[in-house]
Design a protein around this motif. Structure first.
Motif, mmCIF file in Angstrom:
data_model
loop_
_atom_site.group_PDB
_atom_site.id
_atom_site.type_symbol
_atom_site.label_atom_id
_atom_site.label_comp_id
_atom_site.label_asym_id
_atom_site.label_seq_id
_atom_site.Cartn_x
_atom_site.Cartn_y
_atom_site.Cartn_z
ATOM 1 N N LYS A 255 7.132 7.272 2.454
ATOM 2 C CA LYS A 255 7.861 8.198 3.325
ATOM 3 C C LYS A 255 9.259 7.638 3.468
ATOM 4 O O LYS A 255 9.457 6.610 4.077
ATOM 5 C CB LYS A 255 7.193 8.274 4.699
ATOM 6 C CG LYS A 255 5.813 8.877 4.674
ATOM 7 C CD LYS A 255 5.174 8.789 6.034
ATOM 8 C CE LYS A 255 4.847 7.353 6.379
ATOM 9 N NZ LYS A 255 4.349 7.143 7.721
ATOM 10 N N VAL B 115 0.822 -1.209 0.000
ATOM 11 C CA VAL B 115 0.000 0.000 0.000
ATOM 12 C C VAL B 115 0.855 1.257 0.000
ATOM 13 O O VAL B 115 0.717 2.115 -0.855
ATOM 14 C CB VAL B 115 -0.943 0.012 1.220
ATOM 15 C CG1 VAL B 115 -1.808 1.261 1.199
ATOM 16 C CG2 VAL B 115 -1.809 -1.229 1.202
ATOM 17 N N ASN B 116 1.736 1.351 0.937
ATOM 18 C CA ASN B 116 2.440 2.610 1.119
ATOM 19 C C ASN B 116 3.840 2.611 0.532
ATOM 20 O O ASN B 116 4.747 3.201 1.062
ATOM 21 C CB ASN B 116 2.528 2.940 2.619
ATOM 22 C CG ASN B 116 1.179 3.374 3.149
ATOM 23 O OD1 ASN B 116 0.308 3.737 2.387
ATOM 24 N ND2 ASN B 116 1.046 3.347 4.453
HETATM 25 C C1 LIG Z 1 -0.313 3.746 4.881
HETATM 26 O O1 LIG Z 1 -0.014 5.028 5.410
HETATM 27 C C2 LIG Z 1 -1.079 5.574 6.179
HETATM 28 C C3 LIG Z 1 -0.722 6.995 6.581
HETATM 29 O O2 LIG Z 1 0.645 7.111 6.868
HETATM 30 C C4 LIG Z 1 -1.316 4.687 7.376
HETATM 31 O O3 LIG Z 1 -2.377 5.171 8.168
HETATM 32 C C5 LIG Z 1 -1.662 3.284 6.908
HETATM 33 O O4 LIG Z 1 -1.774 2.407 8.014
HETATM 34 C C6 LIG Z 1 -0.567 2.754 5.990
HETATM 35 N N1 LIG Z 1 -0.973 1.478 5.455
HETATM 36 C C7 LIG Z 1 -0.214 0.393 5.523
HETATM 37 C C8 LIG Z 1 -0.787 -0.859 4.965
HETATM 38 O O5 LIG Z 1 0.899 0.395 6.009
#
Ligand SMILES: *[C@@H]1O[C@H](CO)[C@@H](O)[C@H](O)[C@H]1NC(C)=O
Ligand SMILES: *[C@@H]1O[C@H](CO)[C@@H](O)[C@H](O)[C@H]1NC(C)=O
Ligand SMILES: *[C@@H]1O[C@H](CO)[C@@H](O)[C@H](O)[C@H]1NC(C)=O
Ligand SMILES: *[C@@H]1O[C@H](CO)[C@@H](O)[C@H](O)[C@H]1NC(C)=O
Ligand SMILES: *[C@@H]1O[C@H](CO)[C@@H](O)[C@H](O)[C@H]1NC(C)=O
Ligand SMILES: *[C@@H]1O[C@H](CO)[C@@H](O)[C@H](O)[C@H]1NC(C)=O
Ligand SMILES: *[C@@H]1O[C@H](CO)[C@@H](O)[C@H](O)[C@H]1NC(C)=O
Ligand SMILES: *[C@@H]1O[C@H](CO)[C@@H](O)[C@H](O)[C@H]1NC(C)=O
Length: 825
Positions: free
Chosen positions: A294, A268-269
């Motif tokens: 990030k 996801v991130n």
């Molecule tokens: C992705 O980033 C968001 C905001 O930083 C966070 O709330 C979310 O848990 C993250 N998702 C994952 C799967 O790490």
């Protein structure tokens, strides 16, 4: 001022960029996509970050091209950007010496070349060797750095000049090679290479050899031979041999890794970047880097696949006359009997015979009285002998070598003969001169090796043949340690302690097991990657979860078998799991799967279907340490117990210090220490505490672990650290010493009920003999072990030693101070 310059540069850049795109609008197909940041002639880089840019990033910021620090200087290369560390994937002119901070990289306007000037007035070095002049350069998101000509055709790309790594989307073409680096910090050409041969075979060889089949230590064994195969790492992390990389034509391929090794989770991130690297240690591995959006978060790096499971299979790791053993977390080179390290700091130089030969008798016979033969059953080599004789007994072979002036080593082995009519076997004696290359440890019972040594000069190198001559052994050991081999050579000591007798038994047992075909040939070749099982598959393998081996804190364990019954496994059905999702579970399994240590029970694979969570472990045939200590009427000997204690300590040390992310076991106890078929102790159930309690760094609210083995901080609501395991280990160590449980109400004297306080009393009263109940033990070792244990069970976590010190103290390398009695006992 600096920011003004930067903004100015930015404007200039964007203007030239838009104009360039405008100009070449007709060639959109070939043109660099507008996302690429074009680097134009006139640009330059310098390692001095305060005055200059030191790198050009890719649009995503995942890769950078420029100066990076190397060996007290700077080199030019490409790296994967990480929060705390960068992973260098390419180095320009890798064998040139690093430059100093005055260096400058210039993209010249006149010649359109990338030139490195290492200092004022110094000669310029060409970074990208192009025939025509380049009009622009780009660091692409793929990790490829490219130069383009005025019609935007790529005229040079770093992907065509790989060093030790290929990235996803990159091809190692037919006849292409990757050379390992010297080390993680010196990216010069190292000691191993991977070659995509013209016959379609992908092979690992030591560098600077003839690349003959004897030199190869890993190969895809492509059969039948096939021209023009390429190694290709596709963008989803599949390493394969392909005829063409035109993806719509991917017909002929064979995969090196399989899809189950790759993460199918949606990231996801961030993004996953795959890279395949020939490591400095000679292994070829595929890694996945989870790059977070990030950039501040640390990168997750997973080892997805590895060509070799056992680092000792790398040929040339140990030089001539030496062989590799995996005694500890790191491989270790051991000299053949009668030889010594040429340079103890550089194992690749091998070992040299340390005695000068005495002249032969006139009839060509050796002056036998000066020599003797040392026999070992665990060493093998492939070199061609100068003579091979048929002989019927080991003694004949041994004597024949002893008397022969030319013979320095001999191998007595059973050979299979196929004479076209019949198959039969016979014993031969293969006589050899030193030096021997590619010597390896081998448990083949059909071979016995003999080494001729000068009387009174046998080397301590051979761990299997230690005599009980402790005093001289210790001396030699201290020498070796002084020579900075401590952490690695230590491992031998366990064998010293266990002594000749046990080594013999182990070897015999091992041989027997081999003969029985239990270990088979699969011991080394197993895939490093975890297998994902279906629930039904495991149900079949365990005959419907029929034979229960035991019940642990996480669920019941069943006996199962895979590969048509050839391979026994222990199947653990997890119960009482937390709310963790499939993704976290898989990530955790990968973390456990990445651990690889001889004192840890190996995880083969897992199943995660719906809410079902099942783990498949290697089968440990000799039960747990608890059975051995508390149920075994015969009891196990003192030396054996000390060896087990050191084994366990090494396993915990690996969890704490050698894993990428430290693993706190949280439940070290004799029930979780299992014994394999050769009576090596292995720790099980590690990494599972985290599944139940995902954030290990914070205070636990629910207590894990087992009463009696739990550190006092569990009850105090203070953060749990690796020192909690050290406490549990201390208790286990006391139990190992005394062969009884920490808490035992069936003792005659009330003072003795709690083991730790009884030990403390005995220690204070200098009555340690009481603890072992009159057993014949080495007093010094006993005192040493008790002192270590008492340090481990200190109430204050900071007072407890690290596992590293525990191992060093147990092995007698560092002295143990007098411990205070823990207050709670
Ligand atoms: C992705 O980033 C968001 C905001 O930083 C966070 O709330 C979310 O848990 C993250 N998702 C994952 C799967 O790490
Ligand atoms: C890097 O390793 C090479 C090969 O061993 C060596 O020649 C070179 O001096 C090393 N570089 C530095 C800066 O130490
Ligand atoms: C540049 O490449 C040409 C051929 O493509 C080769 O002859 C020449 O040696 C190379 N120069 C350097 C410095 O590598
Ligand atoms: C740019 O390179 C391509 C491929 O090498 C070549 O076909 C083309 O003519 C070159 N363009 C110029 C202007 O040199
Ligand atoms: C990588 O190769 C595998 C097997 O051919 C294929 O399933 C997968 O889609 C490929 N990935 C990409 C991005 O082409
Ligand atoms: C890839 O193969 C397809 C089908 O054979 C072909 O149409 C296409 O032109 C090829 N692409 C390249 C870049 O060779
Ligand atoms: C082999 O050794 C036996 C005694 O161990 C001896 O009698 C015999 O002659 C030897 N044979 C050879 C060929 O040396
Ligand atoms: C050879 O090495 C062994 C063990 O390291 C030592 O005991 C012996 O004295 C050495 N011999 C010579 C001649 O240096």
């Amino acid at each position: 001022m600096a920011s003004a310059t930067f903004i100015f540069l930015l404007i200039v850049l964007s203007i030239s960029l838009t104009s360039l795109i405008g100009e070449s609008a007709t060639q959109t197909k070939k043109a660099a996509s507008s996302k690429d940041k074009l680097i134009l002639p006139g640009s330059s880089l310098s390692p001095m970050i305060s005055t200059h840019k030191s790198s050009w990033p890719s649009p995503s910021g995942n890769f950078e091209f420029g100066f990076y620090e190397e060996q007290h200087g700077f080199a030019i290369g490409i790296w994967l950007v990480g929060a705390d560390e960068r992973t260098v994937v390419w180095t320009a002119n890798r064998d040139d010496p690093p430059v100093n901070s005055n260096a400058e990289l210039v993209f010249t306007t006149s010649s359109g070349k990338l030139l490195l000037r290492s200092g004022k007035g110094e000669e310029k070095r060409v970074i990208a060797n192009t025939t025509s002049s380049a009009s622009s350069a780009s660091m692409l998101d793929s990790g490829n750095f490219v130069l383009r000509n005025s019609t935007s055709d790529i005229i040079w790309e770093s992907f065509n000049h790989p060093t030790d790594t290929i990235l996803q989307g990159q091809v190692l073409p037919t006849l292409g090679q990757l050379f390992s680096s010297v080390s993680d910090t010196n990216h010069s050409t190292g000691r191993y290479h991977l070659w995509m041969q013209a016959d379609g075979n992908l092979v690992l060889y030591p560098a600077n050899t003839e690349d003959s089949s004897e030199d190869a230590y890993w190969a895809t064994n492509t059969w039948p031979p096939k021209d023009n195969l390429n190694l290709y790492l596709n963008s989803t992390g599949l390493l394969s041999l392909v005829e063409t990389t035109n993806t719509s034509e991917l017909l002929d391929y064979s995969y090196l890794n399989d899809e189950s090794s790759l993460s199918k989770d949606k990231v996801v991130n961030g993004t996953v970047i795959y890279r395949a690297t020939v490591n400095a240690d000679g292994n070829f591995k595929l890694y996945s880097h989870l790059v977070n959006k990030k950039k501040k978060d640390p990168q997750d790096v997973f080892e997805v696949w590895s060509a070799l499971r056992n680092p000792c299979e790398v040929k040339g790791r140990c030089g001539l006359n030496s062989y590799c053993t995996l005694n500890d977390v790191q491989p270790n080179c051991v000299c053949l009997p009668g030889t010594e390290y040429a340079d103890p700091d550089r194992w690749s130089l091998g070992c040299l015979r340390n005695y000068s030969k005495i002249e032969c008798e006139s009839d060509g016979k050796e002056k036998v009285k000066f020599y003797k033969i040392i026999k070992t059953e665990t060493i093998n080599w492939e070199a061609t002998p100068y003579v091979e004789l048929q002989m019927s007994t080991e003694e004949n072979c041994s004597n024949s070598c002893l008397e022969d002036c030319n013979c320095e080593a001999a191998m007595f082995e059973l050979n299979d003969i196929h004479d076209g009519i019949d198959n039969y076997n016979r014993y031969v004696c293969r006589k050899q001169k030193l030096p021997l290359s590619y010597v390896k440890r081998d448990f083949d019972s059909r071979k016995t090796a003999f080494f001729k040594v000068r009387k009174g000069s046998e080397n301590t190198g051979s761990t299997e043949k230690r005599s009980k001559d402790d005093a001289t052994d210790k001396k030699v050991l201290i020498q070796i340690i002084v020579l900075a081999l401590c952490s690695i050579v230590l491992s031998c000591v366990a064998l010293v302690i266990s002594g000749f007798y046990f080594a013999k038994i182990r070897v015999l047992r091992y041989k027997k097991l081999r003969d029985d075909g239990i270990l088979g040939n699969t011991t080394h070749q197993e895939e490093v990657t975890l297998r994902v099982f279906s629930y039904n598959e495991l149900k079949r393998a365990t005959n419907g979860f029929k034979e229960e081996l035991g019940k642990g804190s996480f669920g019941a364990v069943y006996k199962g078998s895979l590969n048509k019954g050839k391979k026994l496994v222990a199947v653990k059905r997890l119960e009482k799991l937390g709310e963790e999702g499939e993704r976290e579970f898989r990530a955790e399994m990968r973390a456990i799967g990445r651990t690889n240590h001889k004192n840890l029970v190996r995880l083969f694979g897992y199943c995660a279907e719906g809410s079902r969570r099942v783990l498949v472990y290697e089968y440990m045939s000799n039960g747990s340490l608890a059975d051995l200590l508390f149920k075994n009427a015969m009891g196990i000997g003192w030396e054996e117990r000390v060896r087990i204690a050191v084994d366990v300590a090494r396993g915990i040390l690996y969890l704490h210090e050698e894993c990428k992310v430290p693993i706190i076991h949280c439940d070290i106890k004799p029930q979780n220490i299992l014994m394999d078929e050769v009576w090596s102790a292995k720790i099980s159930d590690f990494g599972l505490a985290k599944l139940l309690m995902p954030d290990q760094t914070r205070t636990f609210t629910v207590i894990r672990g087992t009463r009696g083995y739990m550190a006092p901080e569990w009850h105090k609501n203070t953060p749990i650290s690796v020192k909690a395991d050290v406490y549990s280990y201390g208790i286990v160590l006391l139990e190992i010493v005394c062969c009884r449980r920490n808490f035992d109400a069936n003792v005659s004297d009330a003072d003795e009920i709690v083991l730790s306080s009884w030990v403390c009393k005995c220690f204070a009263a200098r009555e340690l003999k009481k603890l072992v109940n009159g057993e014949e033990v080495d007093n010094k070792t006993l005192e040493n072990v008790v002192k270590v244990a008492l340090w481990c069970i200190q109430d204050e976590p900071a007072l407890r030693p690290s596992m590293k010190s525990v191992v060093l103290m147990l092995e007698g390398i560092t002295d143990v101070a007098i411990p205070p009695c823990p207050t709670s006992t």
